[in-house]
Write a protein that holds these residues in place. Structure first.
Motif, short mmCIF file in Angstrom:
data_model
loop_
_atom_site.label_atom_id
_atom_site.label_comp_id
_atom_site.label_asym_id
_atom_site.label_seq_id
_atom_site.Cartn_x
_atom_site.Cartn_y
_atom_site.Cartn_z
N ALA A 156 -13.87 3.32 -2.98
CA ALA A 156 -13.44 4.07 -4.23
C ALA A 156 -12.02 3.42 -4.88
CB ALA A 156 -12.94 5.33 -3.36
N LEU A 157 -11.18 2.64 -3.98
CA LEU A 157 -10.04 1.80 -4.37
C LEU A 157 -10.47 0.71 -5.15
CD1 LEU A 157 -7.69 2.25 -1.31
CD2 LEU A 157 -7.53 3.62 -3.61
N THR A 159 -4.16 10.08 -10.15
CA THR A 159 -5.28 9.20 -9.96
C THR A 159 -5.70 8.70 -8.61
OG1 THR A 159 -4.97 8.63 -12.29
CG2 THR A 159 -6.39 7.17 -10.84
N LEU A 160 -4.66 8.24 -7.78
CA LEU A 160 -4.77 7.74 -6.47
C LEU A 160 -5.30 8.85 -5.72
CD1 LEU A 160 -4.27 5.58 -4.50
CD2 LEU A 160 -1.95 6.43 -4.27
N ILE A 210 -13.08 0.30 -6.89
CA ILE A 210 -13.92 0.73 -8.16
C ILE A 210 -12.71 0.99 -8.90
CG2 ILE A 210 -15.13 2.69 -9.16
CD1 ILE A 210 -16.85 2.81 -6.67
N LEU A 211 -11.59 1.61 -8.56
CA LEU A 211 -10.51 2.04 -9.36
C LEU A 211 -9.72 0.74 -9.98
CD1 LEU A 211 -8.49 4.19 -10.55
CD2 LEU A 211 -7.29 3.90 -8.42
N TRP A 212 -9.53 -0.31 -8.87
CA TRP A 212 -8.79 -1.48 -9.35
C TRP A 212 -9.44 -2.63 -9.89
CZ3 TRP A 212 -6.57 -0.93 -3.91
CH2 TRP A 212 -5.01 -0.10 -4.03
N THR A 260 -8.89 9.32 -6.21
CA THR A 260 -9.55 8.32 -5.73
C THR A 260 -9.88 8.32 -4.18
OG1 THR A 260 -8.77 6.66 -7.42
CG2 THR A 260 -9.76 5.73 -5.53
N ALA A 280 -6.73 16.96 -6.92
CA ALA A 280 -7.86 16.15 -7.29
C ALA A 280 -8.80 17.48 -7.21
CB ALA A 280 -8.16 15.02 -6.19
N SER A 325 -12.45 10.86 -3.59
CA SER A 325 -13.79 10.39 -3.81
C SER A 325 -14.14 9.54 -2.66
CB SER A 325 -13.81 9.78 -4.95
OG SER A 325 -14.85 8.83 -5.44
N GLY A 326 -13.18 8.78 -2.09
CA GLY A 326 -13.70 7.95 -0.84
C GLY A 326 -13.84 8.58 0.29
N THR A 366 -16.97 -4.75 -6.80
CA THR A 366 -16.69 -4.09 -5.79
C THR A 366 -17.81 -4.56 -4.70
OG1 THR A 366 -15.72 -1.99 -6.80
CG2 THR A 366 -16.72 -1.84 -4.72
#
Length: 289
Positions: free
Chosen positions: A254-255, A4-5, A257-259, A8, A137, A11-12, A265
């Motif tokens: 991106a991080l 997942t990281l 949005i994940l967290w 992400t 990914a 994506s970033g 965000t």
């Protein structure tokens, strides 16, 4: 969790590539004229719509569409400079006036696009189909091309500003307009070139983004805000600092949005911008002198 990281971060990287192209256009205008073009996002939207019209409606192909969108945005950028910015050169309130005139241009372009193309969602085809796996990914091949293409475009612009006479004239005008004029540089022409180059970057970004997101009259609003955050975060007046900050902001977003999710965000990004302005007004990569 690791997968997942990695997804992400990839994506970033895609977001950073888009922001780098958008923010670099803003940086070119700021470096040369010392103003912001708030119609920059609308020019990105025009590039996407023209690319769609040429490639899909006219059936001339995606590459011709992208080239047409880029050219149309560049010509509109030159027109905006000629009609809405040039009359106020030398005015002590030029910065404030250009904020208002370019905001007006943004509204005119958005409403005009809605009248011409309508509110119905449109989308461009991707440059290439398929997917690519990066460290586990998966992203589309189109996004992978964007990640590779963005640094090449930015490097080309940097070489243009450093290695060519026209590029050096833009830098000279940005450093001192009067001295540049005294050595024979046509300052108004330099301003027009800066606007055209900046708008071309916006149009190209819009045409590429139109294959990832839907094309709408307001599609440039969010990227414009993110590009402004990038320019302020990295430091005004430096293309390299802007590009570096774009990738940092893309990965941070991106991080976040994940967290934190999509809702919080933007708040955190604006908070970061305020903190940078308070403690480091020249940006994290800018000179403190």
């Amino acid at each position: 969790m690791i997968d997942t990281l990695i997804a992400t971060l990839v994506s970033g990287l895609v977001l950073g590539s888009l922001y780098a192209m958008m923010a670099s256009g803003l940086s070119v205008i700021w470096t040369t004229l010392g103003v912001f073009n708030f119609a920059h996002g609308a020019l990105m939207m025009i590039g996407a719509f023209v690319a769609w019209t040429v490639s899909e409606a006219a059936g001339l192909g995606l590459l011709v569409g992208i080239a047409s969108g880029t050219l149309a945005a560049a010509l509109l950028g030159v027109l905006i400079e000629r009609l809405l910015v040039r009359p106020y050169y030398g005015n002590r309130n030029m910065l404030l006036i250009t904020v208002m005139t370019t905001l007006a241009a943004m509204i005119i372009l958005e409403k005009g696009a809605q009248m011409i193309w309508g509110a119905r969602l449109k989308q461009l085809p991707r440059l290439v189909d398929g997917e690519i796996s990066i460290f586990g990914a998966t992203i589309s091949a189109h996004e992978a091309i964007l990640v590779v293409l963005a640094p090449l475009i930015l490097l080309s612009i940097w070489r243009f500003t450093v290695r060519t006479n026209v590029g050096r004239s833009l830098r000279a005008v940005g450093q001192n307009q009067r001295s540049a004029a005294l050595i024979g540089i046509d300052v108004p022409v330099a301003f027009a070139i800066a606007f055209g180059l900046s708008a071309a970057l916006a149009g190209l970004t819009g045409a590429l983004l139109g294959s990832i997101r839907f094309i709408t009259p307001s599609m440039g609003a969010e990227p414009l805000v993110k590009a402004m955050i990038v320019v302020i975060f990295g430091g005004l007046g430096s293309l390299g600092a802007t590009a570096g900050a774009a990738y940092i902001i893309g990965i941070i977003e991106a991080l976040l949005i994940l967290w934190l999710g999509l809702y919080w965000t933007p708040f955190v990004l604006f908070l970061m911008m305020i903190v940078v302005l308070v403690f480091r007004p020249t940006g994290i990569f800018g000179s403190s002198q």
